[in-house]
Design a protein around this motif. Structure first.
Motif, mmCIF file in Angstrom:
data_model
loop_
_atom_site.group_PDB
_atom_site.id
_atom_site.type_symbol
_atom_site.label_atom_id
_atom_site.label_comp_id
_atom_site.label_asym_id
_atom_site.label_seq_id
_atom_site.Cartn_x
_atom_site.Cartn_y
_atom_site.Cartn_z
ATOM 1 N N VAL A 61 0.836 -1.210 0.000
ATOM 2 C CA VAL A 61 0.000 0.000 0.000
ATOM 3 C C VAL A 61 0.866 1.253 0.000
ATOM 4 C CG1 VAL A 61 -1.723 1.298 1.308
ATOM 5 C CG2 VAL A 61 -1.917 -1.190 1.122
ATOM 6 N N SER A 63 3.820 1.611 -1.186
ATOM 7 C CA SER A 63 4.514 1.795 -2.466
ATOM 8 C C SER A 63 3.655 2.504 -3.502
ATOM 9 C CB SER A 63 4.963 0.435 -3.009
ATOM 10 O OG SER A 63 3.847 -0.341 -3.422
ATOM 11 N N LEU A 64 2.368 2.587 -3.257
ATOM 12 C CA LEU A 64 1.446 3.261 -4.184
ATOM 13 C C LEU A 64 1.176 4.699 -3.772
ATOM 14 C CD1 LEU A 64 -1.104 0.327 -4.627
ATOM 15 C CD2 LEU A 64 0.847 0.893 -6.080
ATOM 16 N N THR A 65 1.953 5.221 -2.814
ATOM 17 C CA THR A 65 1.774 6.587 -2.338
ATOM 18 C C THR A 65 3.082 7.351 -2.468
ATOM 19 O OG1 THR A 65 2.402 6.135 -0.037
ATOM 20 C CG2 THR A 65 0.114 5.703 -0.658
ATOM 21 N N PHE A 75 -2.277 8.923 -2.813
ATOM 22 C CA PHE A 75 -2.212 7.815 -3.768
ATOM 23 C C PHE A 75 -1.649 8.310 -5.105
ATOM 24 C CE2 PHE A 75 -4.113 5.161 -7.088
ATOM 25 C CZ PHE A 75 -3.702 3.905 -6.665
ATOM 26 N N GLY A 77 -0.571 5.713 -7.493
ATOM 27 C CA GLY A 77 -0.611 4.571 -8.392
ATOM 28 C C GLY A 77 0.754 3.941 -8.578
ATOM 29 N N LEU A 78 1.121 3.723 -9.826
ATOM 30 C CA LEU A 78 2.381 3.047 -10.153
ATOM 31 C C LEU A 78 3.508 4.022 -10.461
ATOM 32 C CD1 LEU A 78 0.981 0.202 -12.460
ATOM 33 C CD2 LEU A 78 1.519 0.068 -10.026
ATOM 34 N N ASP A 79 3.365 5.274 -10.056
ATOM 35 C CA ASP A 79 4.391 6.274 -10.372
ATOM 36 C C ASP A 79 5.740 5.923 -9.760
ATOM 37 O OD1 ASP A 79 2.524 7.615 -11.808
ATOM 38 O OD2 ASP A 79 2.281 9.286 -10.389
ATOM 39 N N ASN A 80 5.727 5.388 -8.539
ATOM 40 C CA ASN A 80 7.001 5.026 -7.902
ATOM 41 C C ASN A 80 7.721 3.929 -8.668
ATOM 42 O OD1 ASN A 80 6.933 6.830 -5.698
ATOM 43 N ND2 ASN A 80 5.535 5.499 -4.573
ATOM 44 N N TYR A 81 6.968 2.988 -9.209
ATOM 45 C CA TYR A 81 7.585 1.915 -9.984
ATOM 46 C C TYR A 81 8.135 2.447 -11.304
ATOM 47 C CZ TYR A 81 5.295 -1.149 -6.622
ATOM 48 O OH TYR A 81 4.896 -1.764 -5.466
ATOM 49 N N ALA A 294 8.432 0.906 -2.870
ATOM 50 C CA ALA A 294 8.332 0.392 -4.241
ATOM 51 C C ALA A 294 9.582 -0.405 -4.617
ATOM 52 C CB ALA A 294 8.114 1.542 -5.220
#
Length: 319
Positions: A61, A63-65, A75, A77-81, A294
């Motif tokens: 959770v 990792s999505l912030t 939040f 989403g997948l920006d950190n990835y 992430a």
């Protein structure tokens, strides 16, 4: 003579249940509640949920912030990835971790096996050597790292001996060159893990039938051929297990790089591994815990790949 009265099927089943309960009571095996056995599992299950499952879910959770140390995050989403996949520091750390694993795992699969074969024989004084080889395992990782730092620094024992023997003209930069620092950390990991995995192999070698070695010797096989064609096939499942465990350990390496290379992870951070990068990104007043989480999930996925690969190889070997 009148026929015996017939009992209904329902009454018969009830009678059988009463008889079974009476028999169980006589043997002390009666279970008054169906959930009684689960009460014994509850403490362990609570610990797993508290210290394993919940932190993992929380990390996913997080990792999505865009959370940071001093503030909560929203939040994203997948920006950190996406950021991690476009970050050169992440790719450097990933390359170092994979290279670390590629070098350390074969060494920790083969060298402890050879060591176990040497100390397996029951000869006078062999217990001393077994204890000596296992001593690095019980030593603190910090103490081991400091010891090797003293050995490998420019004025340390190794460079002093090499210079005095005129093997090199000037001290070798074991701790100040990015590549040599990573190699030095690999040597420390291998040295510390030899005795640990040696014990695994000693247990496996104890289960190898002596008749196989005797039959091979009668057929004219020497020590090397017996090792290659009898010992290795017999301990192959243990080799796969050691490979999987050492791969997971190598991907999580941190202490060796931190002690030998300092807080920067070597010159310019060129020797950083993924755990080192996670610490660097996530700590401090400006620590980005969301981004660090992430990277942690990506490290988990990489570890999962190696675990599944080891499991697949084990199943293929069984077939």
């Amino acid at each position: 003579m009148s026929p015996a009265p017939r009992t209904s099927p329902k009454a018969g089943r009830a009678a059988r249940r009463r008889a079974a309960r009476a028999q169980e009571t006589d043997h002390g095996l009666v279970h008054r509640r169906w959930w009684t056995p689960y009460l014994f599992l509850l403490p362990g299950l609570a610990m797993v949920l508290t210290f394993s499952l919940w932190p993992f879910v929380n990390t996913v959770v997080l990792s999505l912030t865009d959370a940071q140390i001093l503030r909560g995050g929203g939040f994203v989403g997948l920006d950190n990835y996406r950021r991690a996949l476009g970050d050169p520091a992440f790719w450097t750390a990933l390359t170092n971790s994979v290279l670390y694993t590629a070098v350390v795992v074969p060494a920790l699969v083969l060298m402890p096996l050879a060591l176990a074969v040497l100390v397996e024989r029951k000869v006078p004084g062999i217990g001393f050597f077994r204890s000596a080889y296992y001593t690095p395992v019980i030593a603190s990782a910090v103490v081991v790292g400091l010891m090797w730092q003293w050995l490998l620094r420019s004025d340390g024992l190794v460079n002093t001996v090499l210079v005095r023997l005129r093997v090199v003209a000037e001290p070798v930069p074991f701790l100040t060159d990015g590549t040599l620092l990573l190699v030095s950390a690999m040597i420390v990991t291998i040295w510390k893990g030899l005795g640990y995995y040696m014990v695994f192999y000693l247990a496996a070698l104890g289960n190898v039938p002596r008749s196989l070695h005797e039959a091979a010797a009668i057929d004219g096989a020497g020590a090397l051929r017996r090792f290659l064609h009898v010992t290795i096939p017999s301990v192959k499942p243990m080799m796969l297990l050691v490979g999987t465990l050492s791969a997971i350990s190598a991907l999580r390496v941190f202490t060796e790089v931190y002690i030998l290379g300092g807080e920067s992870g070597g010159p310019g951070g060129d020797s950083r591994t993924l755990p080192f990068l996670i610490r660097e990104v996530g700590l401090g007043f400006a620590g980005e815990t969301g981004y660090a989480a992430a990277i942690s999930i990506l490290l988990f996925l990489l570890t999962l790949v190696f675990s599944l690969l080891g499991r697949r190889l084990s199943k293929g070997d069984e077939r």
